[in-house]
Write an enzyme that holds these catalytic residues in place. Structure first.
Site, PDB file in Angstrom:
ATOM      1  N   SER A  22      38.183  57.406  10.280  1.00 37.33           N
ATOM      2  CA  SER A  22      38.882  57.949   9.116  1.00 37.33           C
ATOM      3  C   SER A  22      38.046  57.600   7.891  1.00 37.33           C
ATOM      4  O   SER A  22      37.740  56.428   7.662  1.00 37.33           O
ATOM      5  CB  SER A  22      40.273  57.314   8.994  1.00 37.33           C
ATOM      6  OG  SER A  22      40.718  57.385   7.646  1.00 37.33           O
ATOM      7  N   HIS A  47      38.512  62.049  11.709  1.00 43.53           N
ATOM      8  CA  HIS A  47      39.938  62.101  11.399  1.00 43.53           C
ATOM      9  C   HIS A  47      40.033  62.201   9.879  1.00 43.53           C
ATOM     10  O   HIS A  47      39.676  61.262   9.168  1.00 43.53           O
ATOM     11  CB  HIS A  47      40.580  60.820  11.936  1.00 43.53           C
ATOM     12  CG  HIS A  47      42.030  60.659  11.613  1.00 43.53           C
ATOM     13  ND1 HIS A  47      43.043  61.063  12.462  1.00 43.53           N
ATOM     14  CD2 HIS A  47      42.649  60.103  10.537  1.00 43.53           C
ATOM     15  CE1 HIS A  47      44.217  60.753  11.928  1.00 43.53           C
ATOM     16  NE2 HIS A  47      44.015  60.181  10.751  1.00 43.53           N
ATOM     17  N   ASP A  49      42.193  62.656   6.505  1.00 40.13           N
ATOM     18  CA  ASP A  49      43.551  62.363   6.041  1.00 40.13           C
ATOM     19  C   ASP A  49      43.911  63.195   4.811  1.00 40.13           C
ATOM     20  O   ASP A  49      43.392  62.966   3.718  1.00 40.13           O
ATOM     21  CB  ASP A  49      43.663  60.868   5.708  1.00 40.13           C
ATOM     22  CG  ASP A  49      43.635  60.006   6.957  1.00 40.13           C
ATOM     23  OD1 ASP A  49      44.473  60.217   7.844  1.00 40.13           O
ATOM     24  OD2 ASP A  49      42.747  59.124   7.054  1.00 40.13           O
ATOM     25  N   MET A  51      46.746  64.163   2.127  1.00 41.70           N
ATOM     26  CA  MET A  51      48.001  63.638   1.551  1.00 41.70           C
ATOM     27  C   MET A  51      48.385  64.461   0.334  1.00 41.70           C
ATOM     28  O   MET A  51      47.522  64.836  -0.461  1.00 41.70           O
ATOM     29  CB  MET A  51      47.815  62.175   1.140  1.00 41.70           C
ATOM     30  CG  MET A  51      47.342  61.284   2.266  1.00 41.70           C
ATOM     31  SD  MET A  51      47.360  59.556   1.778  1.00 41.70           S
ATOM     32  CE  MET A  51      46.517  58.809   3.191  1.00 41.70           C
ATOM     33  N   HIS A  81      44.681  65.166   9.727  1.00 42.82           N
ATOM     34  CA  HIS A  81      45.938  64.420   9.724  1.00 42.82           C
ATOM     35  C   HIS A  81      46.722  64.849   8.497  1.00 42.82           C
ATOM     36  O   HIS A  81      46.484  64.372   7.382  1.00 42.82           O
ATOM     37  CB  HIS A  81      45.658  62.915   9.723  1.00 42.82           C
ATOM     38  CG  HIS A  81      46.900  62.098   9.789  1.00 42.82           C
ATOM     39  ND1 HIS A  81      46.895  60.727   9.638  1.00 42.82           N
ATOM     40  CD2 HIS A  81      48.208  62.440   9.993  1.00 42.82           C
ATOM     41  CE1 HIS A  81      48.147  60.279   9.748  1.00 42.82           C
ATOM     42  NE2 HIS A  81      48.952  61.303   9.949  1.00 42.82           N
ATOM     43  N   MET A  83      49.406  64.721   6.237  1.00 40.15           N
ATOM     44  CA  MET A  83      50.535  63.938   5.707  1.00 40.15           C
ATOM     45  C   MET A  83      51.106  64.710   4.519  1.00 40.15           C
ATOM     46  O   MET A  83      50.981  64.312   3.355  1.00 40.15           O
ATOM     47  CB  MET A  83      50.054  62.538   5.326  1.00 40.15           C
ATOM     48  CG  MET A  83      49.759  61.684   6.553  1.00 40.15           C
ATOM     49  SD  MET A  83      48.780  60.220   6.179  1.00 40.15           S
ATOM     50  CE  MET A  83      47.148  60.896   6.237  1.00 40.15           C
ATOM     51  N   MET A 152      51.562  56.353  14.646  1.00 41.42           N
ATOM     52  CA  MET A 152      51.117  55.612  13.458  1.00 41.42           C
ATOM     53  C   MET A 152      51.409  54.126  13.626  1.00 41.42           C
ATOM     54  O   MET A 152      52.525  53.744  14.010  1.00 41.42           O
ATOM     55  CB  MET A 152      51.842  56.120  12.204  1.00 41.42           C
ATOM     56  CG  MET A 152      51.471  57.511  11.741  1.00 41.42           C
ATOM     57  SD  MET A 152      49.742  57.746  11.327  1.00 41.42           S
ATOM     58  CE  MET A 152      49.490  56.526  10.028  1.00 41.42           C
ATOM     59  N   GLY A 157      49.832  56.677   4.252  1.00 39.50           N
ATOM     60  CA  GLY A 157      49.644  56.742   2.804  1.00 39.50           C
ATOM     61  C   GLY A 157      48.402  56.031   2.307  1.00 39.50           C
ATOM     62  O   GLY A 157      47.803  56.458   1.329  1.00 39.50           O
ATOM     63  N   GLY A 159      44.774  53.500   3.400  1.00 41.09           N
ATOM     64  CA  GLY A 159      43.910  52.819   4.353  1.00 41.09           C
ATOM     65  C   GLY A 159      43.988  51.318   4.137  1.00 41.09           C
ATOM     66  O   GLY A 159      44.534  50.842   3.134  1.00 41.09           O
ATOM     67  N   GLY A 160      43.482  50.578   5.085  1.00 39.94           N
ATOM     68  CA  GLY A 160      43.342  49.134   4.919  1.00 39.94           C
ATOM     69  C   GLY A 160      44.623  48.331   5.070  1.00 39.94           C
ATOM     70  O   GLY A 160      44.683  47.173   4.655  1.00 39.94           O
ATOM     71  N   ASP A 186      46.605  55.276  14.968  1.00 39.71           N
ATOM     72  CA  ASP A 186      46.041  55.365  13.611  1.00 39.71           C
ATOM     73  C   ASP A 186      46.710  54.362  12.689  1.00 39.71           C
ATOM     74  O   ASP A 186      47.932  54.397  12.501  1.00 39.71           O
ATOM     75  CB  ASP A 186      46.253  56.797  13.082  1.00 39.71           C
ATOM     76  CG  ASP A 186      45.729  56.999  11.676  1.00 39.71           C
ATOM     77  OD1 ASP A 186      44.908  56.182  11.208  1.00 39.71           O
ATOM     78  OD2 ASP A 186      46.133  57.993  11.039  1.00 39.71           O
ATOM     79  N   GLY A 187      45.883  53.485  12.102  1.00 44.12           N
ATOM     80  CA  GLY A 187      46.366  52.544  11.099  1.00 44.12           C
ATOM     81  C   GLY A 187      46.044  51.113  11.465  1.00 44.12           C
ATOM     82  O   GLY A 187      46.612  50.556  12.395  1.00 44.12           O
ATOM     83  N   GLY A 188      45.098  50.528  10.740  1.00 46.74           N
ATOM     84  CA  GLY A 188      44.751  49.124  10.968  1.00 46.74           C
ATOM     85  C   GLY A 188      44.040  48.850  12.283  1.00 46.74           C
ATOM     86  O   GLY A 188      44.069  47.729  12.777  1.00 46.74           O
ATOM     87  N   GLY A 208      39.566  53.314  10.264  1.00 48.71           N
ATOM     88  CA  GLY A 208      39.112  53.601   8.911  1.00 48.71           C
ATOM     89  C   GLY A 208      38.303  52.471   8.329  1.00 48.71           C
ATOM     90  O   GLY A 208      37.090  52.373   8.546  1.00 48.71           O
ATOM     91  N   SER A 209      38.978  51.577   7.612  1.00 44.50           N
ATOM     92  CA  SER A 209      38.235  50.547   6.883  1.00 44.50           C
ATOM     93  C   SER A 209      37.401  49.661   7.801  1.00 44.50           C
ATOM     94  O   SER A 209      36.305  49.226   7.415  1.00 44.50           O
ATOM     95  CB  SER A 209      39.185  49.724   6.015  1.00 44.50           C
ATOM     96  OG  SER A 209      40.385  49.479   6.678  1.00 44.50           O
TER      97      SER A 209
HETATM   98  C1  DX5 Z   1      46.899  56.134   6.718  1.00 46.13           C
HETATM   99  C2  DX5 Z   1      45.907  57.055   7.362  1.00 46.13           C
HETATM  100  C3  DX5 Z   1      44.961  56.370   8.287  1.00 46.13           C
HETATM  101  C4  DX5 Z   1      44.204  55.246   7.643  1.00 46.13           C
HETATM  102  C5  DX5 Z   1      43.194  54.642   8.547  1.00 46.13           C
HETATM  103  O1  DX5 Z   1      47.863  56.865   6.078  1.00 46.13           O
HETATM  104  O2  DX5 Z   1      46.562  58.043   8.111  1.00 46.13           O
HETATM  105  O3  DX5 Z   1      44.105  57.320   8.897  1.00 46.13           O
HETATM  106  O4  DX5 Z   1      43.584  55.650   6.473  1.00 46.13           O
HETATM  107  O5  DX5 Z   1      42.547  53.616   7.857  1.00 46.13           O
HETATM  108  P1  DX5 Z   1      42.647  52.094   8.328  1.00 46.13           P
HETATM  109  O6  DX5 Z   1      41.969  52.033   9.674  1.00 46.13           O
HETATM  110  O7  DX5 Z   1      41.905  51.362   7.273  1.00 46.13           O
HETATM  111  O8  DX5 Z   1      44.086  51.728   8.427  1.00 46.13           O
HETATM  112 ZN    ZN Z   2      45.311  59.181   9.448  1.00 41.18          ZN
END
Ligand code: DX5
Ligand code: ZN
Length: 239
Positions: A22, A47, A49, A51, A81, A83, A152, A157, A159-160, A186-188, A208-209
């Site tokens: 991401s 991926h 994102d 929003m 993705h 959102m 999720m 919303g 990253g990180g 997805d997420g963390g 992501g991060s």
């Molecule tokens: C959060 C996103 C994720 C996120 C992933 O809303 O859908 O894709 O940015 O980033 P990390 O891996 O840093 O949580």
């Molecule tokens: Zn995502």
């Protein structure tokens, strides 16, 4: 026995591990080169994102950015993705911009089946996702209609955020009841949390991060891929 398992995997009869960075937390002024950097490090797909400030309390980008990105990365699989509050609204635009898969949220529409049908009619793959507070069983009626389900492991919303390990039973439920479906997490997700995702049964790994900030993204991708591959091999042996 192990040879047999690997042959089964190679022939595609069981789900494949795919790592999808991401780029949300990357330097977005260099979006194309950040995407290329991830692909060069061994990623399988991207991926992306999207929003809208309604479904989630943040804004990113939409189809005009995807349209600019597509010619720079002509062969890359773009998992969008979405959102967004009205996922039906952007299907045509995303397809025209070059999206490969349109992953929307169950919570964002009153009619997921129609949304899935429109995505398929537009020629894209369809994914359906749920937020942490949504029970996994709501997905049951849609599993046969989609190409991928997204669990999720943070509130969407940003990253990180911190990985929510208590989402793992959702993944295990889907793997147990629906066999070989692609399950994205997805997420963390990163080296510290990949083992839990792998043990639960996820095979599409968004990171992501942890990847963007990695000093050696190639090694980070290789490590996460190995952990998930080994978990799949173990689960096949246990059958
Ligand atoms: C959060 C996103 C994720 C996120 C992933 O809303 O859908 O894709 O940015 O980033 P990390 O891996 O840093 O949580
Ligand atoms: Zn995502």
């Amino acid at each position: 026995m192990l040879d047999h398992v690997i042959l089964k995997m190679a022939s595609g009869s069981c789900c494949l591990v795919k790592i999808g960075p991401s780029i949300l937390n990357s330097d977005l002024s260099n979006l194309a080169s950040e995407c290329q950097r991830m692909m060069d490090a061994g990623a399988d797909y991207l991926h992306l994102d999207v929003m809208d400030g309604h479904f989630v309390p943040n804004l990113t980008f939409g189809h005009p950015v995807v349209k600019c990105l597509r010619p720079k990365l002509p062969d890359v699989f773009f998992d969008m993705h979405m959102m967004v509050a009205k996922p039906e609204q952007w299907i045509e635009e995303m397809q025209a911009a070059g999206a490969s898969q349109y992953t929307f949220h169950y919570e964002a529409t009153e009619d997921p089946k129609t949304c899935i049908r429109k995505i398929k009619e537009a020629g894209m793959k369809a994914g359906i996702g749920i937020k942490p507070k949504t029970p996994v069983e709501v997905l049951d009626p849609f599993i046969d209609l989609v190409d991928m389900v997204l669990i999720m492991t943070v509130e969407p919303g940003f990253g990180g955020q911190k990985f929510m390990g208590d989402m793992m039973p959702k993944i295990a439920y889907l793997r147990e009841h629906f066999g070989q479906i692609d399950i994205e997490v997805d997420g963390g997700v990163g080296p510290a949390t990949i083992q839990q995702c792998a043990d639960a049964g996820a095979n599409m790994i968004v990171s992501g991060s942890a990847l963007i900030n990695s000093e050696n993204p190639r090694e980070t991708i290789r490590y996460m891929r190995t952990v998930v591959e080994e978990a799949i091999q173990r689960s096949q042996l246990e059958r």
